[in-house]
Design a protein around this motif. Structure first.
Motif, PDB file in Angstrom:
ATOM      1  N   UNK B 158      -3.228  13.001   1.261  1.00  0.00           N
ATOM      2  CA  UNK B 158      -2.916  14.319   1.094  1.00  0.00           C
ATOM      3  C   UNK B 158      -1.262  14.686   1.015  1.00  0.00           C
ATOM      4  N   UNK B 159      -0.724  13.968   2.035  1.00  0.00           N
ATOM      5  CA  UNK B 159       0.877  14.133   2.021  1.00  0.00           C
ATOM      6  C   UNK B 159       1.348  13.630   0.788  1.00  0.00           C
ATOM      7  N   UNK B 160       0.925  12.298   0.427  1.00  0.00           N
ATOM      8  CA  UNK B 160       1.524  12.000  -0.845  1.00  0.00           C
ATOM      9  C   UNK B 160       1.364  12.538  -1.969  1.00  0.00           C
ATOM     10  N   UNK B 161       0.032  13.006  -2.413  1.00  0.00           N
ATOM     11  CA  UNK B 161      -0.336  13.759  -3.544  1.00  0.00           C
ATOM     12  C   UNK B 161       0.455  14.818  -3.719  1.00  0.00           C
ATOM     13  N   UNK B 162       0.701  15.710  -2.493  1.00  0.00           N
ATOM     14  CA  UNK B 162       1.403  16.847  -2.352  1.00  0.00           C
ATOM     15  C   UNK B 162       2.873  16.852  -2.646  1.00  0.00           C
ATOM     16  N   UNK B 163       3.205  15.908  -2.103  1.00  0.00           N
ATOM     17  CA  UNK B 163       4.703  15.630  -2.363  1.00  0.00           C
ATOM     18  C   UNK B 163       4.938  15.059  -3.703  1.00  0.00           C
ATOM     19  N   UNK B 164       4.397  13.814  -4.138  1.00  0.00           N
ATOM     20  CA  UNK B 164       4.426  13.258  -5.218  1.00  0.00           C
ATOM     21  C   UNK B 164       4.091  13.730  -6.694  1.00  0.00           C
ATOM     22  N   UNK B 165       2.852  14.322  -6.523  1.00  0.00           N
ATOM     23  CA  UNK B 165       2.301  14.788  -7.720  1.00  0.00           C
ATOM     24  C   UNK B 165       2.598  16.238  -7.813  1.00  0.00           C
ATOM     25  N   UNK B 166       2.029  16.927  -6.904  1.00  0.00           N
ATOM     26  CA  UNK B 166       2.254  18.525  -6.928  1.00  0.00           C
ATOM     27  C   UNK B 166       3.744  18.985  -6.522  1.00  0.00           C
ATOM     28  N   UNK B 167       4.576  18.208  -5.667  1.00  0.00           N
ATOM     29  CA  UNK B 167       5.899  18.696  -5.535  1.00  0.00           C
ATOM     30  C   UNK B 167       6.112  19.600  -4.601  1.00  0.00           C
ATOM     31  N   UNK B 168       5.003  20.025  -3.908  1.00  0.00           N
ATOM     32  CA  UNK B 168       5.356  21.091  -3.039  1.00  0.00           C
ATOM     33  C   UNK B 168       5.567  20.535  -1.643  1.00  0.00           C
ATOM     34  N   UNK B 169       5.010  19.309  -1.215  1.00  0.00           N
ATOM     35  CA  UNK B 169       5.308  18.734   0.173  1.00  0.00           C
ATOM     36  C   UNK B 169       4.873  19.748   1.397  1.00  0.00           C
ATOM     37  N   UNK B 170       3.521  20.432   1.001  1.00  0.00           N
ATOM     38  CA  UNK B 170       3.217  21.335   2.241  1.00  0.00           C
ATOM     39  C   UNK B 170       2.563  20.252   3.401  1.00  0.00           C
ATOM     40  N   UNK B 171       2.060  19.323   2.871  1.00  0.00           N
ATOM     41  CA  UNK B 171       1.415  18.338   4.208  1.00  0.00           C
ATOM     42  C   UNK B 171       2.545  17.734   4.535  1.00  0.00           C
ATOM     43  N   UNK B 172       2.319  17.146   5.930  1.00  0.00           N
ATOM     44  CA  UNK B 172       3.055  16.336   6.561  1.00  0.00           C
ATOM     45  C   UNK B 172       2.500  15.824   7.867  1.00  0.00           C
ATOM     46  N   UNK B 173       3.113  14.892   8.648  1.00  0.00           N
ATOM     47  CA  UNK B 173       2.361  14.136   9.642  1.00  0.00           C
ATOM     48  C   UNK B 173       3.477  14.732  11.029  1.00  0.00           C
ATOM     49  N   UNK B 174       2.549  14.981  12.108  1.00  0.00           N
ATOM     50  CA  UNK B 174       3.141  15.246  13.338  1.00  0.00           C
ATOM     51  C   UNK B 174       2.951  14.594  14.387  1.00  0.00           C
ATOM     52  N   UNK B 175       3.633  14.304  15.431  1.00  0.00           N
ATOM     53  CA  UNK B 175       3.353  13.505  16.449  1.00  0.00           C
ATOM     54  C   UNK B 175       3.482  11.857  16.482  1.00  0.00           C
ATOM     55  N   UNK B 176       2.793  11.249  17.545  1.00  0.00           N
ATOM     56  CA  UNK B 176       3.357   9.928  17.505  1.00  0.00           C
ATOM     57  C   UNK B 176       1.965   9.213  18.147  1.00  0.00           C
ATOM     58  N   UNK B 177       1.748   7.868  17.506  1.00  0.00           N
ATOM     59  CA  UNK B 177       0.616   7.208  18.116  1.00  0.00           C
ATOM     60  C   UNK B 177      -0.745   7.767  17.752  1.00  0.00           C
ATOM     61  N   UNK B 178      -1.591   7.875  18.765  1.00  0.00           N
ATOM     62  CA  UNK B 178      -2.977   8.366  18.884  1.00  0.00           C
ATOM     63  C   UNK B 178      -2.971   9.720  18.656  1.00  0.00           C
ATOM     64  N   UNK B 179      -1.687  10.409  18.754  1.00  0.00           N
ATOM     65  CA  UNK B 179      -1.892  11.889  18.626  1.00  0.00           C
ATOM     66  C   UNK B 179      -1.297  12.394  17.275  1.00  0.00           C
TER      67      UNK B 179
END
Lengths: 546, 239
Positions: B158-179
């Motif tokens: 989702x992160x990649x399609x939003x950034x690379x195809x749609x160009x919106x970069x709405x999605x990203x990841x937060x936190x570390x490890x299991x979180x």
């Protein structure tokens, strides 16, 4: 800046220093500062003033002298070392300059801790003022750079580094000369040189100490490297938890820029190099080179699969050289004295010296630099002074969370890259944690697994979930509530982590568990079969003491 | 350079194949009907090599290589399905099942979930590791879509399609490890996201039921990805 100008600066500085008959070198690196060495220095200054000795006697803030457990440390121009100096000792010390040392504070320097060391990287630590470039130049600093720029071709520089046999001091031990020539051969008009100062292993403080004590040495090493590989831009990636190192690095960069040793057309040659600092935000994984690059680029600090290696596609997809602080700090001496000189120190495959941070249950906690091939016994029992409180040696942990615990049978093993790897540990960046018989090795393994679990970036599944599951298993074992099946599951998950993880953090995370399983299997057995912790550390049901 | 120089020949599972130099092992395997499991990889998006399910053996090395990012080389001999690989793949997938709350019977993607299908294909009948049962959120603030973190496997499609195809970069990841978890904008509710265009590409690339459309029953919530190869092809043409 010409070679002549550099010599002029050095001579002027030496002359200025010789005006003072007496000098108190007060350690103002993080270790001694934390036990109030700044107030000792201030008190000495004040006392010198009241005695009217401003023209013959002075104090100098210097870097780490190594014996951190005895700080604050003060040394004199005569070579006397004072330990555990308090501000209230200042009057006595100042009065002593005429009559002789204050015997109650003297720390003997003929003990193995000082005698057995060989200093290359730490040559200037505890001797020069880290915030004064002139002091570094007076000690021969930047002559290696000038020599490289004015007398050598980049290929000749790489040739010397290759001949020296220097290997990466960040842990993996990749041959530095080979790395440099790979980057040098990469085709691009824009290349980068990066210094990895994201030291994060628990109990390791070598890089911090070097940066706080002798920042110009690292800059000089980077400059020589950049010249050799053809890089024009550089980054020092230093963790934000090292405010003093950052401050001194900033000062050093400014000073070098002002003198024309950093910037455009250095020493009138075509070589230009600019250095920027990048501060890490507290992620251990950013010490992994691809994660570090992502972080420098302003992205989330997570690793990516290699190849392509940074030497081909690093920062902004350009060829990039990444070396550790200590690796760069070795370079000026190699250029000054030649690669063959360096290759004479150490063992056949591991050349030169290595800085170790001694920590844990050891008498002389601190920083030491020893030639490769020295035995663990010499480091722990002679240099380190053995185990305090009449306890017995149990293990020494090298290489931090990626390393392993080595028991007594390895004490006479030479310390070099191959021997450590063969014994199931790694050289690592140089953290050495000594463990005595009051510790439970399963608990130690759990501690390091907890570290890896919390520092996993969460990108690949084996590391993200695997470290969690291994930590849960170790919690059950230390809680004395595990079953024999847990042990086979532990083995299986460790193998999975090692083989399938994306980056070095995950791949090496089971090492503390695997090495303790190998050498302290009976302790695991006692926990699992007899529900008993032989060391009396682990509690029942609560998941251990920690 | 001659045309022939750009062509490599290699062996996959003892069969001979030819491939273009830039192709990955996974590309060649797919073209020839050789099954290599994968979850994070999706044709048309950049590869991250994160799920570690497509690991394969290459003769001459003890290491395992992620097929999705390993380019073919002349004379390479690849094994895609040894017993060792099967064992690792099953363990990795089992770990994934323990991480969040994957309960197929109440999932809108039941029957067309990539993770479920893969588990069946790898013959996983039960999970040997203890489940975590974390308390995860469901964000239904968006008008048309829902993100259910209980079912997310962090493949980052989702992160990649939003950034690379749609160009919106709405999605990203937060936190570390299991979180770690996926977030919209700066961890705001999806519904109040100012960057989200509501295109729904993320929903349709999601391999599980973590992202789905509101008002769809299990039988209806099919993921349609036809747009992805089409968009990629159109962009390649323009370049």
């Amino acid at each position: 800046m010409t070679p002549e100008e550099l010599i002029e600066i050095a001579e002027a500085e030496r002359e200025a220093q010789s005006e003072y008959a007496h000098t108190f070198n007060v350690c103002v690196a993080a270790g001694c500062l934390s036990c109030q060495s700044q107030s000792v220095k201030d008190a000495l200054d004040q006392e010198i003033k009241t005695h009217g000795l401003e023209h013959t006697c002075r104090t100098k803030g210097v870097g780490c002298m190594g014996l951190c457990s005895e700080g604050p440390l003060v040394s004199t121009e005569k070579g006397t070392l004072y330990k555990k100096v308090a501000a209230s000792d200042a009057p006595e010390l100042v009065e002593s300059v005429e009559v002789g040392p204050v015997s109650r504070l003297v720390c003997p320097t003929d003990m193995p801790f000082f005698q057995k060391q060989k200093k290359i990287v730490l040559e200037n630590s505890g001797v020069i003022d880290a915030e004064r470039m002139e002091d570094y130049v007076a000690a021969g600093g930047y002559s290696g750079l000038i020599q490289a720029l004015t007398e050598m071709t980049p290929a000749q520089v790489i040739e010397q580094v290759t001949r020296s046999g220097l290997r990466g001091r960040g842990g993996a031990g990749y041959p530095t000369g080979l790395k440099w020539s790979t980057v040098a051969k990469a085709q691009s008009t824009r290349k980068f040189a990066i210094c990895n100062a994201d030291e994060g292993d628990p109990g390791a403080f070598m890089d911090r100490s070097v940066l706080e004590s002798d920042p110009h040495r690292v800059l000089e090493g980077m400059l020589i490297a950049a010249y050799a590989v053809g890089a024009s831009e550089g980054f020092i990636y230093v963790r934000a938890e090292y405010p003093l190192a950052i401050k001194r690095l900033r000062t050093a960069i400014r000073q070098a820029e002002r003198l024309g040793l950093l910037g455009g057309n250095i020493c009138g040659t075509r070589f230009s190099f600019h250095i920027d600092l990048r501060l890490g935000a507290g992620a251990f994984v950013c010490g992994e080179e691809t994660a570090l690059i992502a972080s420098i680029e302003g992205r989330r600090g997570t690793p990516r699969p290699r190849p392509p290696y940074p030497a081909q596609a690093g920062v902004f997809d350009e060829p990039t050289l990444i070396n550790n602080v200590e690796t760069y700090a070795n370079v000026p001496m190699i250029i000054r004295n030649g690669g063959d000189w360096y290759a004479r120190i150490g063992t056949e495959k591991s050349k030169g010296t290595k800085v170790f941070a001694l920590a844990g249950r050891i008498q002389n906690t601190g920083l030491v630099e020893v030639p490769m091939g020295i035995t663990l016994r010499e480091i722990v029992f002679e240099i380190g002074g053995g185990i305090p409180d009449g306890r017995n040696f149990k293990a020494v942990q090298t290489g931090g969370p990626s390393g392993g615990c080595l028991p007594g049978q390895f004490l006479d093993m030479p310390v070099d890259y191959e021997s450590l790897a063969k014994a199931g540990s790694i050289m690592g960046s140089g953290g050495m944690i000594v463990i005595d018989d009051s510790a439970c090795m399963v608990d130690v393994a759990k501690y390091f697994m907890d570290f890896c679990m919390t520092e996993s970036c969460g990108k690949c599944i084996p590391c993200r979930v695997g470290t969690y599951q291994v930590h849960e298993l170790l919690k059950r074992i230390t809680g004395c509530e595990s079953t024999p099946q847990d042990m086979s599951m532990l083995q299986e998950l460790c193998d999975l982590l090692k083989t399938t993880s994306l980056c070095g953090l995950g791949q090496s995370s089971p090492n503390p568990v695997l090495s303790t399983l190998r050498y302290f299997a009976d302790e695991y057995k006692a926990h699992v079969e007899d529900h008993n912790c032989p060391a009396g550390v682990c509690g029942n049901g609560s998941g251990g003491a920690r | 350079m001659t045309v022939a120089a750009g062509i490599k020949t290699l062996k996959i599972d003892d069969r001979d194949f030819s491939a273009r130099a830039q192709e990955t092992i996974l590309d060649v395997a797919r073209q020839n009907g050789i099954f290599i499991p994968s979850l994070c990889e999706l044709k048309g998006l950049s590869e991250v090599g994160a799920c570690r399910l497509c690991l394969v053996e290459i003769k001459g090395s003890n290491r395992l290589f992620p097929a999705c990012v390993t380019p073919v080389e002349e004379g390479m001999e690849v094994t895609t399905n040894s017993e060792r690989l099967q064992r690792y793949r099953r363990s990795i997938l089992e770990l994934l099942f323990t991480e969040r709350n994957h309960v197929c019977s109440v999932c809108v993607s039941n029957g067309h979930c990539e993770m479920q299908t893969l588990a069946q294909k790898l013959e996983i009948t039960h999970v040997r590791f203890p489940y975590r049962y974390p308390k995860a959120e469901v964000d239904a603030s968006h008008q048309r879509f829902v993100v259910d973190h209980n079912r997310c496997i962090l493949c980052s499609r989702c992160v990649r399609v939003c950034d690379e195809i749609e160009g919106a970069h709405t999605w990203d990841l937060k936190g570390r490890g299991i979180h770690v978890r996926v977030i919209t904008d700066l961890d705001e509710p999806w519904g109040s996201s100012e960057t989200c265009t509501g295109c729904g590409k993320c929903v349709h690339v999601c391999p599980t039921g973590a992202l789905f459309e509101k008002g769809r029953s299990v039988a209806e919530m099919m993921k349609r990805r036809q747009f992805l190869p089409y968009l990629t092809l159109m962009r390649e043409d323009r370049e």
